[in-house]
Design a protein around this motif. Structure first.
Motif: not given
Lengths: 225, 70
Positions: A109, A181, A210-212
């Motif tokens: 994400t 996404y 950014v994440s994930g």
């Protein structure tokens, strides 16, 4: 009542564990080879941090034990197994397609911050009519795709080959411009982050977080409807 | 003598926002398969409340801007 955590393309390889309220999880086989992971509750979970995190943790654990998962939205409840079957049966086709897309993949994400780029001319506007026919055609196509993020175009080429799907949500909350996404192959999140880091010089007045990796929440059929 | 380290402001920060509750909220509350047209949530000290998804999304939008810090 049944609380739905996720839909799977196959039975989990490992133990299902427990849910938000430590209730044992059950795997129900539905039509079309789709499996639903549910917990039985007497009341819905409260909307609080512990329950929300509990849902996410449960989905993450399930994602590690199966190749294809579509997380359910928090708070998805049905009366019983018959109600679940009735709810899913008309949608089995699109759910199987969505499970096929996310098989072996996970979600990264991006949050895009900065100054939004200039919007495309409105259809039929004086500005649009001043363009040539080819440009008007392209503007019309762009207008049809309301969810675009031209601010990150400079980095798209660096992500080519890693991204297998994209969903976009623009926001009216500056400096937050958009959420993007990306669907990537499992195990590629580190490479994805490394490529984003190399892309930094190409971005102008734009900041990314950014994440994930996440389970593919944004790739459910109606996730961004 | 303390050495002052001047950090150059970076245009791109890879922040590990994974643990952020707001990140979790965005994914769990506003994404994912909608099994039914509505979600049912229990509120503390209140009888069972039946909420429309639109109300839920409005709540998430009110929470999310707090995370939008440059």
């Amino acid at each position: 009542m049944l609380y739905v955590y996720a839909l799977l393309g196959d039975r989990p390889r490992r133990g299902r564990g427990a849910g938000i309220r430590r209730e044992p999880l059950r795997v129900l086989r539905c039509a079309g080879g789709v499996f639903a992971v549910v917990g039985r509750m007497t009341t819905p979970p409260p909307l609080d941090a512990a329950s929300v995190r509990g849902h996410a943790v449960t989905v993450r654990r399930l994602a590690r034990s199966v190749d294809a998962i579509l997380p359910a939205r928090f708070g998805s409840t049905l009366a019983d197994e018959d109600a679940l079957a009735e709810a899913l049966e008309p949608r089995i086709g699109e759910l199987r397609e969505a499970l096929a897309v996310v098989t072996g993949r996970e979600q990264m994400t991006l949050r895009v911050y900065g100054t939004p780029s200039a919007p495309a001319p409105l259809p039929g506007s004086e500005e649009e009519m001043s363009l040539g026919p080819g440009a008007r055609y392209l503007v019309g196509r762009a207008g049809a795709r309301k969810q675009t993020v031209p601010e990150i175009e400079p980095i798209r080429s660096l992500l080519r080959g890693l991204v297998h799907g994209e969903r976009v949500a623009r926001h009216d909350a500056p400096p937050l411009i958009a959420s993007v996404y990306h669907l990537v192959a499992r195990g590629q999140s580190r490479r994805y982050r490394a490529r984003l880091a190399r892309a930094a010089p190409a971005l102008v007045a734009t900041r990314l977080t950014v994440s994930g990796p996440w389970a593919p929440y944004a790739f459910a059929p109606e996730a961004l409807g | 003598m303390r050495r002052r380290v001047r950090r150059r402001r970076r245009r791109f920060d890879i922040e590990r926002a994974d643990a952020s509750l707001l990140e979790v909220i965005d994914h769990v509350l506003t994404k994912g398969v909608v099994v039914t047209g509505d979600v049912m949530l229990g509120l503390a000290n209140v009888d069972l409340v039946y909420l429309r998804l639109s109300a839920l999304l409005c709540a998430a939008d009110r929470v999310r801007p707090r995370a939008a810090e440059p």
